[in-house]
Design an enzyme around this catalytic site. Structure first.
Site, PDB file in Angstrom:
ATOM      1  N   GLU A  63      15.570 -30.397  26.416  1.00 17.79           N
ATOM      2  CA  GLU A  63      14.160 -30.201  26.754  1.00 17.79           C
ATOM      3  C   GLU A  63      13.638 -31.226  27.762  1.00 17.79           C
ATOM      4  OE1 GLU A  63      15.430 -30.104  23.738  1.00 17.79           O
ATOM      5  OE2 GLU A  63      15.021 -28.086  23.009  1.00 17.79           O
ATOM      6  N   HIS A 132       9.934 -25.579  13.457  1.00 20.52           N
ATOM      7  CA  HIS A 132       9.898 -24.464  14.396  1.00 20.52           C
ATOM      8  C   HIS A 132       8.531 -23.787  14.479  1.00 20.52           C
ATOM      9  CE1 HIS A 132      14.179 -24.908  13.620  1.00 20.52           C
ATOM     10  NE2 HIS A 132      14.440 -24.180  14.676  1.00 20.52           N
TER      11      HIS A 132
END
Length: 327
Positions: A63, A132
């Site tokens: 990321e 998540h």
């Protein structure tokens, strides 16, 4: 509704139209190209085939590298749309987002800017657990130099994404997983929703309900139920969290005298606290009762289905809160 277009399809269409209109628009992120199925849910499906691998590029699961590369190419004149698959994983790239993307305009004395969009998905409802599903919009809204938007319907998803890509500064574009397949009116090609402009979904006179993302759908159901009880609620879809539309919100609360701010993020230190504070500072003499905040419980999103269902506000909770304010 019958027909129409889903939020997922609308995002795909906005990306395609932006890439067709401007060859500097690029997409990068984990699995975004067609050999990897255009993302885990297919949001970018078809775009690498149409525009080429040089404009839609799948990346490693890294990321910080995804956002860092986006910042780099933006400084070279491109408009990258970086996908961080899940909002919890933006934390891996916080240095790039907060210390670089948000600050380069300030640190260069306005000589350079970072026109990137970071698309990211989140939301409870699929038992994806605590790593998540979090809504972390307050972290980014708290950072000078970053805009944050969160659409609730297909038309706004298209219009906000096109405006985000047009924007000269970094924009966090939050997508709600459970509402990806919600259908609505198909937006016209080229449609734009101004960043920072809320929508009055339904006018009312007794209480103002301010929400964004999935909570707009929950609030809409609550407004219907309240109408059945003779309570006229005004529903505002904030659409943009940073900047947010103070003018529309304050005008509504000045009219009703009562306000509830609803979000899926945990209640403490959330966007609702900021909005509530501004309402109190500006309309203290007008308010009939303190502003009510409705957010999630102060804990990670539970994996257990029953606990997850109880975690975030729903229509019944919003209806009950509004009725209590009016009691």
């Amino acid at each position: 509704m019958m027909g129409g277009i889903t939020i997922l399809e609308s995002i795909n269409r906005a990306l395609a139209d932006a890439m067709e209109a401007d060859e500097t628009v690029l997409i990068l992120g984990e699995d975004v190209a067609d050999p990897e199925d255009g993302g885990v849910l297919g949001v970018t499906k078809g775009l690498s085939t149409r525009f080429g691998d040089h404009r839609v590029r799948s990346t490693p699961i890294a990321e910080q590298a995804i956002v860092g590369a986006a910042i780099g190419v933006s400084l070279g004149g491109f408009k990258p749309v970086a996908e961080i698959m899940l909002m919890n994983f933006t934390t891996v790239a916080m240095d790039m987002i907060v210390n670089h993307a948000a600050k380069l305009r300030f640190m260069s004395g306005g000589q350079t800017n970072v026109p990137i969009v970071i698309r990211t998905m989140t939301g409870s409802g699929f038992a994806n657990g605590g790593q998540h599903s979090d809504y972390l919009e307050a972290w980014f809204a708290h950072t000078a130099g970053i805009k944050v938007v969160a659409p609730s319907n297909p038309s706004d998803a298209y219009g906000l994404l096109r405006s985000a890509i047009d924007d000269p500064d970094p924009v966090i574009f939050i997508e709600n997983l459970p509402t990806y397949f919600t259908k609505g009116e198909a937006p016209k090609s080229g449609h734009r929703v101004p960043i920072g402009k809320a929508s009055v979904v339904r006018e009312g006179s007794d209480v103002t309900i301010i929400a964004y993302a999935k909570m707009v759908q929950e609030a809409a159901a609550a407004v219907e139920a309240l109408a059945g009880r003779g309570i006229s609620a005004e529903l505002i879809d904030l659409r943009s969290i940073a900047p947010w539309d103070r003018e529309t919100v304050l005008a509504s609360v000045k009219k009703t005298g009562l306000a509830i701010v609803v979000h899926e993020a945990v209640t403490p230190f959330g966007a609702g606290a900021e909005i509530s504070s501004v309402i109190h500072e500006n309309l203290f003499d007008t308010l009939k009762a303190p502003v009510r905040r409705l957010g999630a419980a102060f804990c990670p999103v539970p994996f257990s289905r029953p606990l997850e269902a109880a975690f975030a506000p729903d229509a019944a909770a919003i209806e009950a809160a509004a009725a209590k304010l009016l009691a």
